[in-house]
Design a protein around this motif. Structure first.
Motif, PDB file in Angstrom:
ATOM      1  N   ALA A  90      -1.366   8.486   0.918  1.00  0.00           N
ATOM      2  CA  ALA A  90      -0.998   7.075   0.770  1.00  0.00           C
ATOM      3  C   ALA A  90      -0.392   6.533   2.068  1.00  0.00           C
ATOM      4  O   ALA A  90      -0.723   5.424   2.502  1.00  0.00           O
ATOM      5  CB  ALA A  90      -0.023   6.907  -0.388  1.00  0.00           C
ATOM      6  N   LEU A 132      -4.239   1.251  -2.013  1.00  0.00           N
ATOM      7  CA  LEU A 132      -4.146   2.545  -2.699  1.00  0.00           C
ATOM      8  C   LEU A 132      -5.111   2.639  -3.879  1.00  0.00           C
ATOM      9  O   LEU A 132      -5.793   3.654  -4.042  1.00  0.00           O
ATOM     10  CB  LEU A 132      -2.716   2.815  -3.151  1.00  0.00           C
ATOM     11  CG  LEU A 132      -1.676   2.973  -2.033  1.00  0.00           C
ATOM     12  CD1 LEU A 132      -0.350   3.459  -2.611  1.00  0.00           C
ATOM     13  CD2 LEU A 132      -2.143   3.882  -0.929  1.00  0.00           C
ATOM     14  N   THR A 133      -5.188   1.586  -4.695  1.00  0.00           N
ATOM     15  CA  THR A 133      -6.089   1.653  -5.847  1.00  0.00           C
ATOM     16  C   THR A 133      -7.548   1.678  -5.413  1.00  0.00           C
ATOM     17  O   THR A 133      -8.364   2.347  -6.041  1.00  0.00           O
ATOM     18  CB  THR A 133      -5.840   0.495  -6.841  1.00  0.00           C
ATOM     19  OG1 THR A 133      -5.933  -0.749  -6.151  1.00  0.00           O
ATOM     20  CG2 THR A 133      -4.476   0.625  -7.496  1.00  0.00           C
ATOM     21  N   ILE A 187      -5.976   6.120  -5.653  1.00  0.00           N
ATOM     22  CA  ILE A 187      -4.608   6.576  -5.960  1.00  0.00           C
ATOM     23  C   ILE A 187      -4.098   5.750  -7.116  1.00  0.00           C
ATOM     24  O   ILE A 187      -3.983   4.521  -7.017  1.00  0.00           O
ATOM     25  CB  ILE A 187      -3.697   6.451  -4.725  1.00  0.00           C
ATOM     26  CG1 ILE A 187      -4.184   7.354  -3.617  1.00  0.00           C
ATOM     27  CG2 ILE A 187      -2.251   6.795  -5.110  1.00  0.00           C
ATOM     28  CD1 ILE A 187      -3.373   7.282  -2.333  1.00  0.00           C
ATOM     29  N   ASN A 220      -8.642   3.218  -2.996  1.00  0.00           N
ATOM     30  CA  ASN A 220      -8.902   4.564  -2.494  1.00  0.00           C
ATOM     31  C   ASN A 220      -8.600   5.641  -3.529  1.00  0.00           C
ATOM     32  O   ASN A 220      -8.446   6.818  -3.189  1.00  0.00           O
ATOM     33  CB  ASN A 220      -8.098   4.807  -1.215  1.00  0.00           C
ATOM     34  CG  ASN A 220      -8.703   4.084  -0.035  1.00  0.00           C
ATOM     35  OD1 ASN A 220      -9.676   4.549   0.547  1.00  0.00           O
ATOM     36  ND2 ASN A 220      -8.158   2.915   0.296  1.00  0.00           N
ATOM     37  N   LEU A 252      -3.153   5.963   4.615  1.00  0.00           N
ATOM     38  CA  LEU A 252      -3.936   4.771   4.285  1.00  0.00           C
ATOM     39  C   LEU A 252      -3.192   3.497   4.658  1.00  0.00           C
ATOM     40  O   LEU A 252      -3.762   2.581   5.262  1.00  0.00           O
ATOM     41  CB  LEU A 252      -4.266   4.746   2.793  1.00  0.00           C
ATOM     42  CG  LEU A 252      -5.270   5.773   2.291  1.00  0.00           C
ATOM     43  CD1 LEU A 252      -5.305   5.764   0.766  1.00  0.00           C
ATOM     44  CD2 LEU A 252      -6.650   5.502   2.857  1.00  0.00           C
ATOM     45  N   LEU A 253      -1.912   3.445   4.302  1.00  0.00           N
ATOM     46  CA  LEU A 253      -1.121   2.250   4.585  1.00  0.00           C
ATOM     47  C   LEU A 253      -0.926   2.039   6.076  1.00  0.00           C
ATOM     48  O   LEU A 253      -1.048   0.917   6.577  1.00  0.00           O
ATOM     49  CB  LEU A 253       0.230   2.327   3.869  1.00  0.00           C
ATOM     50  CG  LEU A 253       0.170   2.310   2.348  1.00  0.00           C
ATOM     51  CD1 LEU A 253       1.542   2.564   1.756  1.00  0.00           C
ATOM     52  CD2 LEU A 253      -0.396   0.999   1.843  1.00  0.00           C
ATOM     53  N   GLU A 302      -0.773  -2.156  -2.822  1.00  0.00           N
ATOM     54  CA  GLU A 302      -1.319  -1.718  -4.113  1.00  0.00           C
ATOM     55  C   GLU A 302      -2.836  -1.709  -4.084  1.00  0.00           C
ATOM     56  O   GLU A 302      -3.473  -0.779  -4.561  1.00  0.00           O
ATOM     57  CB  GLU A 302      -0.849  -2.640  -5.242  1.00  0.00           C
ATOM     58  CG  GLU A 302       0.509  -2.352  -5.770  1.00  0.00           C
ATOM     59  CD  GLU A 302       0.842  -3.216  -6.974  1.00  0.00           C
ATOM     60  OE1 GLU A 302       0.320  -4.354  -7.089  1.00  0.00           O
ATOM     61  OE2 GLU A 302       1.642  -2.757  -7.793  1.00  0.00           O
ATOM     62  N   CYS A 319       5.651   1.598   5.691  1.00  0.00           N
ATOM     63  CA  CYS A 319       6.145   2.197   4.459  1.00  0.00           C
ATOM     64  C   CYS A 319       7.246   3.199   4.789  1.00  0.00           C
ATOM     65  O   CYS A 319       7.373   3.643   5.923  1.00  0.00           O
ATOM     66  CB  CYS A 319       5.016   2.863   3.676  1.00  0.00           C
ATOM     67  SG  CYS A 319       4.173   4.169   4.572  1.00  0.00           S
ATOM     68  N   LEU A 325      -1.546   4.107  -9.571  1.00  0.00           N
ATOM     69  CA  LEU A 325      -0.174   3.626  -9.518  1.00  0.00           C
ATOM     70  C   LEU A 325       0.336   3.478 -10.942  1.00  0.00           C
ATOM     71  O   LEU A 325      -0.422   3.101 -11.845  1.00  0.00           O
ATOM     72  CB  LEU A 325      -0.101   2.285  -8.785  1.00  0.00           C
ATOM     73  CG  LEU A 325      -0.659   2.290  -7.358  1.00  0.00           C
ATOM     74  CD1 LEU A 325      -0.651   0.891  -6.791  1.00  0.00           C
ATOM     75  CD2 LEU A 325       0.123   3.238  -6.476  1.00  0.00           C
ATOM     76  N   LEU A 329       4.857   3.754  -5.003  1.00  0.00           N
ATOM     77  CA  LEU A 329       4.321   4.987  -5.572  1.00  0.00           C
ATOM     78  C   LEU A 329       5.471   5.952  -5.819  1.00  0.00           C
ATOM     79  O   LEU A 329       6.386   6.047  -5.007  1.00  0.00           O
ATOM     80  CB  LEU A 329       3.319   5.609  -4.585  1.00  0.00           C
ATOM     81  CG  LEU A 329       2.675   6.935  -4.941  1.00  0.00           C
ATOM     82  CD1 LEU A 329       1.788   6.783  -6.180  1.00  0.00           C
ATOM     83  CD2 LEU A 329       1.842   7.433  -3.773  1.00  0.00           C
ATOM     84  N   SER A 340      -0.373  13.461  -2.216  1.00  0.00           N
ATOM     85  CA  SER A 340      -0.622  12.055  -2.558  1.00  0.00           C
ATOM     86  C   SER A 340       0.205  11.132  -1.675  1.00  0.00           C
ATOM     87  O   SER A 340      -0.276  10.099  -1.217  1.00  0.00           O
ATOM     88  CB  SER A 340      -0.292  11.778  -4.020  1.00  0.00           C
ATOM     89  OG  SER A 340      -1.193  12.423  -4.866  1.00  0.00           O
TER      90      SER A 340
END
Length: 71
Positions: free
Chosen positions: A16, A62-63, A67, A65, A19-20, A59, A27, A69, A5, A12
Motif C-alpha cells: 500500500a 488501493l481498491t 487491497i 489494486n 502504491l501511494l 482509497e 502516508c 479496506l 488501512l 499489505s
C-alpha cells in the motif's frame, strides 16, 4: 491524519505504501513500534494514515489494486 488501512499483514502495508508513494500521496505508518514490542507475532495491527484531503484518492488507488479496506 485519517486512517486508510489497518492490518496485521506487514506485506499489505508495504504494498500500500509503495502504491501511494507512486501516486505522490504521502502516508505515515503508525503502531510500528507497538508491533515490535509484542514480539512480531502479529496480534497488534499497524495503521496507514493519510492526509484527509488525500483520503478519497488513496482509497481509490488501493481498491483499484486489490487491497480491501474496512468499512
Amino acid at each position: 491524519m485519517k486512517q486508510l488501512l489497518r492490518t496485521t499483514d506487514p506485506t499489505s502495508i508495504a504494498f500500500a505504501k509503495a502504491l501511494l508513494q507512486g501516486e505522490g500521496i504521502d502516508c505515515f505508518e503508525m503502531d510500528v513500534n507497538m508491533s515490535v514490542l509484542e514480539g512480531s507475532i502479529g496480534i497488534l495491527p499497524r495503521r496507514l494514515m493519510v492526509h484527509p484531503d488525500d483520503h478519497a484518492e488513496a482509497e481509490k488507488v488501493l481498491t483499484d489494486n486489490g487491497i480491501a479496506l474496512e468499512g
